[in-house]
Design an enzyme around this catalytic site. Structure first.
Site, PDB file in Angstrom:
ATOM      1  N   ARG A  23      19.319   4.497   0.659  1.00 45.62           N
ATOM      2  CA  ARG A  23      19.942   5.132  -0.517  1.00 45.62           C
ATOM      3  C   ARG A  23      20.216   4.126  -1.628  1.00 45.62           C
ATOM      4  NH1 ARG A  23      22.607  10.496   0.327  1.00 45.62           N
ATOM      5  NH2 ARG A  23      21.570  11.239   2.187  1.00 45.62           N
ATOM      6  N   ARG A  27      24.387   7.011  -6.206  1.00 42.18           N
ATOM      7  CA  ARG A  27      25.589   7.165  -7.030  1.00 42.18           C
ATOM      8  C   ARG A  27      26.411   5.897  -7.257  1.00 42.18           C
ATOM      9  NH1 ARG A  27      27.643  12.219  -3.684  1.00 42.18           N
ATOM     10  NH2 ARG A  27      26.436  11.018  -2.155  1.00 42.18           N
ATOM     11  N   ARG A  36      21.344  10.873 -13.843  1.00 37.94           N
ATOM     12  CA  ARG A  36      21.671  12.169 -13.231  1.00 37.94           C
ATOM     13  C   ARG A  36      22.328  13.083 -14.259  1.00 37.94           C
ATOM     14  NH1 ARG A  36      25.997  14.181 -10.362  1.00 37.94           N
ATOM     15  NH2 ARG A  36      25.564  15.335  -8.429  1.00 37.94           N
ATOM     16  N   ASP A  73      14.525  13.805  -1.744  1.00 37.24           N
ATOM     17  CA  ASP A  73      15.482  14.129  -0.696  1.00 37.24           C
ATOM     18  C   ASP A  73      14.741  14.729   0.482  1.00 37.24           C
ATOM     19  OD1 ASP A  73      18.577  14.207  -0.371  1.00 37.24           O
ATOM     20  OD2 ASP A  73      17.829  16.021   0.600  1.00 37.24           O
ATOM     21  N   TYR A 150      19.907  21.507   9.053  1.00 35.34           N
ATOM     22  CA  TYR A 150      20.355  21.951   7.718  1.00 35.34           C
ATOM     23  C   TYR A 150      19.914  23.383   7.437  1.00 35.34           C
ATOM     24  CZ  TYR A 150      21.870  17.260   6.385  1.00 35.34           C
ATOM     25  OH  TYR A 150      22.552  16.075   6.310  1.00 35.34           O
TER      26      TYR A 150
HETATM   27  O1  1CP Z   1      17.188   5.337  -2.671  1.00 37.50           O
HETATM   28  C1  1CP Z   1      17.155   6.243  -1.856  1.00 37.50           C
HETATM   29  O2  1CP Z   1      17.144   6.061  -0.631  1.00 37.50           O
HETATM   30  C2  1CP Z   1      17.196   7.615  -2.428  1.00 37.50           C
HETATM   31  C3  1CP Z   1      16.363   8.666  -1.835  1.00 37.50           C
HETATM   32  C4  1CP Z   1      17.095   9.539  -0.799  1.00 37.50           C
HETATM   33  C5  1CP Z   1      16.844   9.595   0.562  1.00 37.50           C
HETATM   34  C6  1CP Z   1      15.929   8.686   1.374  1.00 37.50           C
HETATM   35  C7  1CP Z   1      18.070  10.529  -1.093  1.00 37.50           C
HETATM   36  C8  1CP Z   1      18.653  10.806  -2.418  1.00 37.50           C
HETATM   37  N1  1CP Z   1      18.340  11.217   0.054  1.00 37.50           N
HETATM   38  C9  1CP Z   1      17.621  10.663   1.089  1.00 37.50           C
HETATM   39  C10 1CP Z   1      17.564  11.078   2.479  1.00 37.50           C
HETATM   40  C11 1CP Z   1      18.531  12.092   2.978  1.00 37.50           C
HETATM   41  N2  1CP Z   1      19.059  13.184   2.349  1.00 37.50           N
HETATM   42  C12 1CP Z   1      18.983  12.104   4.326  1.00 37.50           C
HETATM   43  C13 1CP Z   1      18.509  11.147   5.398  1.00 37.50           C
HETATM   44  C14 1CP Z   1      19.144   9.819   5.307  1.00 37.50           C
HETATM   45  C15 1CP Z   1      20.632   9.775   5.555  1.00 37.50           C
HETATM   46  O3  1CP Z   1      21.052  10.140   6.657  1.00 37.50           O
HETATM   47  O4  1CP Z   1      21.320   9.330   4.647  1.00 37.50           O
HETATM   48  C16 1CP Z   1      19.855  13.200   4.471  1.00 37.50           C
HETATM   49  C17 1CP Z   1      20.592  13.617   5.725  1.00 37.50           C
HETATM   50  C18 1CP Z   1      19.893  13.883   3.227  1.00 37.50           C
HETATM   51  C19 1CP Z   1      20.617  15.143   2.924  1.00 37.50           C
HETATM   52  C20 1CP Z   1      21.518  14.948   1.768  1.00 37.50           C
HETATM   53  N3  1CP Z   1      21.091  14.935   0.456  1.00 37.50           N
HETATM   54  C21 1CP Z   1      22.909  14.660   1.770  1.00 37.50           C
HETATM   55  C22 1CP Z   1      23.769  14.514   3.006  1.00 37.50           C
HETATM   56  C23 1CP Z   1      24.481  15.787   3.320  1.00 37.50           C
HETATM   57  C24 1CP Z   1      25.313  15.686   4.575  1.00 37.50           C
HETATM   58  O5  1CP Z   1      24.991  16.381   5.544  1.00 37.50           O
HETATM   59  O6  1CP Z   1      26.271  14.903   4.570  1.00 37.50           O
HETATM   60  C25 1CP Z   1      23.312  14.502   0.434  1.00 37.50           C
HETATM   61  C26 1CP Z   1      24.684  14.236  -0.086  1.00 37.50           C
HETATM   62  C27 1CP Z   1      22.146  14.665  -0.373  1.00 37.50           C
HETATM   63  C28 1CP Z   1      22.041  14.490  -1.847  1.00 37.50           C
HETATM   64  C29 1CP Z   1      21.454  13.200  -2.256  1.00 37.50           C
HETATM   65  N4  1CP Z   1      20.191  12.756  -1.871  1.00 37.50           N
HETATM   66  C30 1CP Z   1      19.920  11.558  -2.490  1.00 37.50           C
HETATM   67  C31 1CP Z   1      21.060  11.226  -3.306  1.00 37.50           C
HETATM   68  C32 1CP Z   1      21.176  10.002  -4.176  1.00 37.50           C
HETATM   69  C33 1CP Z   1      22.010  12.251  -3.137  1.00 37.50           C
HETATM   70  C34 1CP Z   1      23.342  12.360  -3.847  1.00 37.50           C
HETATM   71  C35 1CP Z   1      23.182  13.381  -4.905  1.00 37.50           C
HETATM   72  C36 1CP Z   1      23.997  13.180  -6.127  1.00 37.50           C
HETATM   73  O7  1CP Z   1      23.561  12.505  -7.075  1.00 37.50           O
HETATM   74  O8  1CP Z   1      25.079  13.778  -6.178  1.00 37.50           O
END
Ligand code: 1CP
Length: 350
Positions: A23, A27, A36, A73, A150
């Site tokens: 990640r 943020r 964003r 994502d 999910y």
């Molecule tokens: O630089 C990077 O790695 C960004 C790319 C990326 C990746 C590889 C994002 C952006 N998401 C992910 C993978 C992801 N998304 C996973 C697997 C990795 C992990 O466990 O962290 C999972 C479970 C998600 C699902 C997801 N998307 C969540 C988690 C929800 C939960 O169950 O707690 C969230 C909060 C998101 C949104 C998201 N995805 C990525 C970002 C930067 C964000 C935050 C969004 C925002 O700007 O508000």
């Protein structure tokens, strides 16, 4: 392009220990928050190749990282399957049409999702062009099990009771869903390879919820299908694949036996123990506790050094966190992390 990140994954000689951060575009970076805001919301950011490219490059421009990861994502696949992904402020991901009946699982299209995800392949092409060979680009997907949780829960969950109850009450339907997802993931990852990614990572964030036999049957089996189904050689290059199961310490040997090139570790396993168990077979990624980044720069340096000194050998280690960076981390602490890996890791080893 020869890079330390790819060479470490393939256990070939490296110049220095490579590091990237799960990640890393996110943020905690003010420039990410700005992009964003410009996009309006997270999904628009993902679906605009231009903006996805912009945020992918932000951490690469700021820090001396050894790899970029496509900004997207894991939930884009269920979205492409018609579940209607949306993000409500402060609440995380949600689906407007979760899989809440057996019929809804049967009805899910088996057909390719690739044509609905062209925005990802367009982003990959654009990012590759902008990176201009500076660092390799990682493509990724969720594991079928993690995507299924999910899709059944309709979003994140505390105890995953809906997904697990389907698994116990109706395993045949769960397998039907996981089969469809594995095919979609293979299709999606092969599309990313054709658009230019240099390596792949599969995130099995919720595999660790399962007991031993369930993990093997419902999570690992489908990751093995992915390892077998993706192109490992493309346009003259080897595309290494990394598997990450959060909470997966119990299954390191089985994960390493999947045929993957690297196993990503969360912070609950000592890297030297993991190396003793599986280090000859595969490379290892990890595994600093993301919360170490709340500590002082001195403490971060010490913790980085501890991991680096535990790892024996001159290649086969990709430094990373054991899970995603948290949104309230000071970006300057990421600089301390990245620079100390290069300072204390393998250097000038040819
Ligand atoms: O630089 C990077 O790695 C960004 C790319 C990326 C990746 C590889 C994002 C952006 N998401 C992910 C993978 C992801 N998304 C996973 C697997 C990795 C992990 O466990 O962290 C999972 C479970 C998600 C699902 C997801 N998307 C969540 C988690 C929800 C939960 O169950 O707690 C969230 C909060 C998101 C949104 C998201 N995805 C990525 C970002 C930067 C964000 C935050 C969004 C925002 O700007 O508000």
């Amino acid at each position: 392009m020869s890079s330390d990140y790819i060479n470490a994954l393939l256990k070939k000689p490296i110049k220095r220990t490579p590091v990237w951060v799960m990640r890393q575009a996110g943020r905690y970076l003010p420039e990410y928050r700005h992009s964003r805001k410009k996009a309006g919301d997270f999904l628009t950011l993902c679906k605009s190749p231009q903006l996805a490219c912009e945020v992918t490059l932000q951490p690469i421009e700021r820090f001396d990282l050894d790899a970029a990861i496509v900004f997207s994502d894991i939930l884009t696949i269920p979205d492409a399957m018609g579940l209607g992904l949306y993000f409500s402020e402060g609440e995380g991901p949600k689906f407007s049409h979760p899989l809440n009946t057996l019929k809804s699982i049967e009805k899910l299209a088996k057909s390719s999702v690739g044509d609905k995800l062209t925005y990802v392949s367009d982003a990959v092409s654009m990012i590759k062009k902008s990176l201009n060979g500076k660092v390799p680009l990682i493509g990724f997907s969720g594991s079928p099990w993690t995507l299924a949780t999910y899709m059944i829960e309709g979003g994140g969950s505390k105890n995953f009771s809906k997904a697990k109850s389907l698994m116990y009450k109706n395993p045949a339907h769960m397998h039907q869903l996981l089969d469809k997802l594995a095919l979609a993931v293979i299709d999606y990852l092969n599309g990313q390879i054709e658009s230019g990614v240099d390596s792949l990572m599969v995130f099995d964030t919720w595999g660790g919820l399962l007991n031993k036999p369930s993990y093997e049957e419902f999570s690992l089996r489908y990751m093995c299908k992915i390892v077998e189904g993706v192109r490992r050689e493309y346009a003259g290059k080897t595309i290494p694949i990394t598997l990450f199961t959060k909470g997966g310490a119990m299954w390191l040997e089985q994960i390493a036996d999947s045929g993957c090139d690297a196993v990503a570790l969360d912070w609950t396993t000592e890297i030297k123990d993991a190396q003793q168990r599986i280090g000859n077979k595969v490379a290892l990624q990890g595994n600093l506790d993301p919360c170490v980044l709340y500590a002082s720069p001195e403490r971060i340096r010490t913790e980085v050094q501890k991991i680096l000194t535990q790892f024996s050998g001159n290649t086969g280690h990709i430094f990373n966190l054991g899970h995603g960076i948290l949104p309230d981390i000071n970006p300057e602490h990421v600089r301390v992390l990245v620079d100390s890996v290069h300072e204390f890791g393998v250097q000038n080893n040819n």
